[in-house]
Scaffold this active site. Structure first.
Site, short mmCIF file in Angstrom:
data_model
loop_
_atom_site.label_atom_id
_atom_site.label_comp_id
_atom_site.label_asym_id
_atom_site.label_seq_id
_atom_site.Cartn_x
_atom_site.Cartn_y
_atom_site.Cartn_z
N GLY A 37 0.77 -1.24 0.00
CA GLY A 37 0.00 0.00 0.00
C GLY A 37 0.80 1.29 0.00
O GLY A 37 0.22 2.36 -0.15
N TYR A 38 2.11 1.20 0.16
CA TYR A 38 2.90 2.43 0.21
C TYR A 38 2.82 3.18 -1.12
O TYR A 38 3.09 2.62 -2.18
CB TYR A 38 4.36 2.15 0.53
CG TYR A 38 4.66 1.68 1.94
CD1 TYR A 38 3.71 1.65 2.94
CD2 TYR A 38 5.93 1.24 2.27
CE1 TYR A 38 4.01 1.22 4.22
CE2 TYR A 38 6.26 0.81 3.55
CZ TYR A 38 5.27 0.80 4.52
OH TYR A 38 5.58 0.37 5.78
N GLN A 39 2.47 4.44 -1.03
CA GLN A 39 2.38 5.34 -2.20
C GLN A 39 1.50 4.73 -3.31
O GLN A 39 1.80 4.86 -4.49
CB GLN A 39 3.77 5.67 -2.74
CG GLN A 39 4.65 6.40 -1.76
CD GLN A 39 6.01 6.71 -2.35
OE1 GLN A 39 6.14 6.93 -3.55
NE2 GLN A 39 7.01 6.76 -1.50
#
Length: 167
Positions: A37-39
């Site tokens: 889910g990062y960025q």
């Protein structure tokens, strides 16, 4: 696990320039951490570009907060594609703080991924609820624990970390 990682790791959550990751690897950092889910997924793609041609030199971890087996395995396949690799060294059940969040369904997804060779080790990442989640991580047989830690937590978390180390 037998994994040997450098004391300094590269957490890529807010990295905006992949050349920084490449430079860290060139300077000897061998543990790179990211998450599905990062960025919005861009972070895993950036890590993938940075490790191209260097996969054997780095330990890669990624995470998914998916609750169901199907969604977790879908996240993993997407992560592997973004990272440009056919396996990750560590796959974390991400940002859990209660034992009840380590469901049998999610544990099954992790075991399927390990048997398929897509994951070497599986773990739990946590930021809070240590007294509940760390014993559950041990009891459920996860390989790795990634936890928040700072100087003010010592008396409450150190005994839990000792239990994890023994396990």
């Amino acid at each position: 696990t037998g994994l040997k990682v450098t004391t300094v790791a590269f957490g890529s959550m807010i990295t905006s320039d992949g050349s920084v990751i490449e430079r860290a690897i060139d300077m000897g950092v061998n543990y790179i951490d990211t998450a599905y889910g990062y960025q919005g997924g861009n972070c895993e793609s950036m890590v993938g570009a940075a490790i191209k041609g260097k996969r054997g030199k780095v330990v890669i971890s990624t995470k998914s907060s998916a609750e169901t087996k199907a969604q977790a395995l879908e996240h993993l396949d997407t992560s592997l594609k973004r990272l440009g690799t056919d396996y990750v060294d560590i796959w974390f059940v991400h940002a859990k703080s209660r034992a009840g969040q380590l469901t049998d369904e999610r544990l099954e997804a992790n075991q399927i991924a390990k048997k398929a060779g897509k994951v070497r080790f599986h773990g739990v990442s946590t930021h809070s609820g240590h007294a509940d989640i760390i014993p559950a991580t041990i009891q459920k047989g996860f390989d790795v624990l990634l936890t928040s830690y700072n100087f003010s937590m010592g008396s409450s978390i150190d005994p839990l970390l000792e239990q994890a180390k023994k396990a």
